[in-house]
Write an enzyme that holds these catalytic residues in place. Sequence first.
Site, short mmCIF file in Angstrom:
data_model
loop_
_atom_site.label_atom_id
_atom_site.label_comp_id
_atom_site.label_asym_id
_atom_site.label_seq_id
_atom_site.Cartn_x
_atom_site.Cartn_y
_atom_site.Cartn_z
N GLY A 4 101.94 48.49 47.66
CA GLY A 4 100.50 48.70 47.65
C GLY A 4 99.99 49.49 48.83
N VAL B 29 93.23 37.67 43.57
CA VAL B 29 92.79 38.31 42.33
C VAL B 29 92.48 37.27 41.25
CG1 VAL B 29 95.10 38.61 41.31
CG2 VAL B 29 93.30 40.26 40.80
N ALA C 134 101.15 40.99 42.79
CA ALA C 134 102.09 40.23 41.97
C ALA C 134 103.10 39.53 42.88
CB ALA C 134 102.84 41.13 41.00
N TYR D 130 110.40 36.51 36.18
CA TYR D 130 109.63 37.67 36.66
C TYR D 130 109.47 38.70 35.56
CZ TYR D 130 108.63 41.95 39.31
OH TYR D 130 108.08 43.13 39.76
N ASN E 225 114.22 50.46 41.14
CA ASN E 225 114.48 49.74 42.39
C ASN E 225 113.84 50.47 43.57
OD1 ASN E 225 116.56 48.65 40.49
ND2 ASN E 225 117.06 47.44 42.30
#
Length: 349
Positions: free
Chosen positions: A13, A57, A76, A178, A207
Amino acid sequence: MRVLVTGGAGFIGSSVVTALLDDGHEVRVLDALLPAVHAGGWPDALDERAERVHADVRALPDGALDDVDAVCHQAAMVGLGVDLQDLPAYVGHNDLGTAVLLAAMDRAQVGRLVLASSMVVYGEGRYSCAEHGVVRPGPRTATSLDSGDFEPPCPVCGRALEPGTVPEDAPLDPRNVYAATKTAQEHLASSWARATGGTAVALRYHNVYGPHMPKDTPYAGVASLFRSALNRGEAPRVFEDGGQRRDFVHVRDVARANVAALLATQGPPTGALAPYNVASGAPHTVGDLARELARACDGPEPVVTGQYRLGDVRHVVASPERAAAELGFCAGISFEDGVREFATAPLRA
């Protein structure tokens, strides 16, 4: 354009935030600053030019979407986790958080979304059998893995398979918690797009590695685990036989993909979800990564352990052609250059 970046203080992010700012956009960062990830609060790696909102969030505060034109949803929990006791946290952060965000976007009439998805939604990658053509192997069993039989066999005849590149229209086949939550995120975003006529792009990251990866955590990527071991003067521990094929893509390239997805006018249709592989197109094995990183760090040779994680898949290699054709995105940092930089790059505590 004013963009809300959820999870904008995180490893990926924060790179997305810088890329957007450098491209001339205004950025509002929303991050829960979870202690397991951000023990020291706002990280130094987060660009000072961005507006900051400390919030979860799942409990989106009033005003978070004011005057926002688009959302990059990076927030996440990542990685395979420790065990099934992580399941409620993964579903809460990843799926409930996405649902809350999409409902708020509907109320605020924000119609453009870029979702951080993952190659894990594919499960095993694409395989071909000499006799039966393209097949989807079943999950690998503990019995096979215990015996060192790491390659998935043809589900029809049991013969060896040839791995290939997986396209975006491959069936989704999540094989761990996940992966299941990232698949659910895509379905939620697709439903939002259909209901609102909005534009939703799912960037299926492969990855990702690069500066400011978190270190010494079970939720980190394999590149960070190898680098953390080398920092301690220890040999990287390679699971299975090291022959697992992956596509390692640099975090700055991933950030560029997010900017490209926000600005794209041809690829993403309205009222539907458009998925794109974000990959380098130049696969390497996990063993390759360990050896290259050990060499760049002047550290001990990797140790191949034969250990495994039952939720892992053997080979996932993607085709980046759709992202190139529709988003104009191509990865620009080579494996060799990226690993060389990563060997001395700062990591997050």
